[in-house]
Scaffold this motif. Sequence first.
Motif, short mmCIF file in Angstrom:
data_model
loop_
_atom_site.label_atom_id
_atom_site.label_comp_id
_atom_site.label_asym_id
_atom_site.label_seq_id
_atom_site.Cartn_x
_atom_site.Cartn_y
_atom_site.Cartn_z
N ALA A 180 53.64 -9.61 28.62
CA ALA A 180 54.92 -9.59 27.91
C ALA A 180 56.08 -9.54 28.90
N LEU A 181 57.29 -10.02 28.44
CA LEU A 181 58.51 -9.89 29.21
C LEU A 181 59.06 -8.49 28.99
N VAL A 182 59.13 -7.70 30.05
CA VAL A 182 59.48 -6.29 29.94
C VAL A 182 60.95 -6.11 30.28
N GLU A 183 61.72 -5.76 29.28
CA GLU A 183 63.15 -5.51 29.48
C GLU A 183 63.35 -4.29 30.35
N ARG A 226 57.76 -9.82 34.03
CA ARG A 226 56.56 -10.02 33.25
C ARG A 226 55.53 -8.94 33.59
N ALA A 227 54.88 -8.44 32.57
CA ALA A 227 53.80 -7.47 32.79
C ALA A 227 52.52 -8.23 33.14
N GLY A 228 52.57 -8.91 34.27
CA GLY A 228 51.44 -9.73 34.67
C GLY A 228 51.31 -10.95 33.78
N LEU A 245 53.84 0.72 27.73
CA LEU A 245 53.02 0.26 26.62
C LEU A 245 53.19 -1.23 26.34
N ALA A 246 53.88 -1.94 27.22
CA ALA A 246 54.07 -3.37 27.02
C ALA A 246 52.72 -4.08 27.05
#
Length: 363
Positions: A75-78, A53-55, A70-71
Amino acid sequence: MDGRAPALAVHLGAWCRAEGHRLESPAPGLAEPPVAVVVRGDRDDERWMTATRAGAPGDVVRRPPPEWGLAARGALVEAGGPEPMFDLDDRDLLWADVAPRLYAHAAARQWDPAMAIPWNEPFQVPDEVEAAVVQVMTYLTENEQAALIVPARFLGRIHPHFREVVQLLAVQVADEARHMEIFTRRALLRHDELGTSSAGGRASLFALVEETDFALASFLLSVLGEGSFVDLLAFLERHAPDPVTRRVAWLAMQDERRHVLFGVAHLAQHAKADPKVRDRLRAAIERRYDALRDTAGLNAEVFDSLVLLAAGGWSPEQIETGYARVQRLEADMDQGRRRRLERLGFPADEAEALSALHTRNFM
């Protein structure tokens, strides 16, 4: 799955990422190796198990990792995406707790130059007073061009995790673009030509534009320059000879106050996290002072125009009053700079000394 289309692997890779599958390289040793191998996946496969997760949407971390890129925050960052480098990625350098509220305020207070100003309202002013307005508006336009360039050059360097700061600076750029428009339009309302641009004034502004350090640029522009600019706009609003000039000054002043508030707020938090930053701020003032020591400062045309606007006429008594009012303006600018410097943690005596080193060109 196999295929021979030259771009199959590119398009197939994009489809696999969207659908949660994995695209593998062709197996070696085949006479006619396939272009691609797709392995069916789901949210339990390794690629998603390593996603992070991006925080959290409402939580600003100290230093977001490059892979968040740029997520969107939260957001869930793949795993496996690009890792763009944003060199301004430290919360203590960029953030102010007031940033989200300031952005909301800025977005709600945008105004249309064509509608917000009574351009067609009739008024009469003496020719010499109108010439003074033209000169002051020329000076203001020049200053706002520099005030636009400074935040614009940092926008692409700030990590998108700090999106409210990016949004706020983007609105600040839009504010300055509007100010350039209305100052120029007022200057040309009754005249066909603008006033004088002095070499010393341009040198002072270029010292702002060439600063590449975000904290120092924000300090010199917002805390010192735009803070003094707010006092100047209040002065013009108070002594404007016509309703158009009065409205132009008032609208620009509201925007500039917001710019100053953010500059002071984020630098105050920066100085609290790292008290040594005050040494760098002090050095920035001294360097700029040394660089501009031999320049003339505020050009005589602008100074005389301010005196005339404050005087309202050419009689000796009026000019004496106008001169005293401009002297009061400069004292108010000094007091304002000292208050903001003290807000950043400078002792009162040092704030007084540093304020005295600020450029005579106001910005």
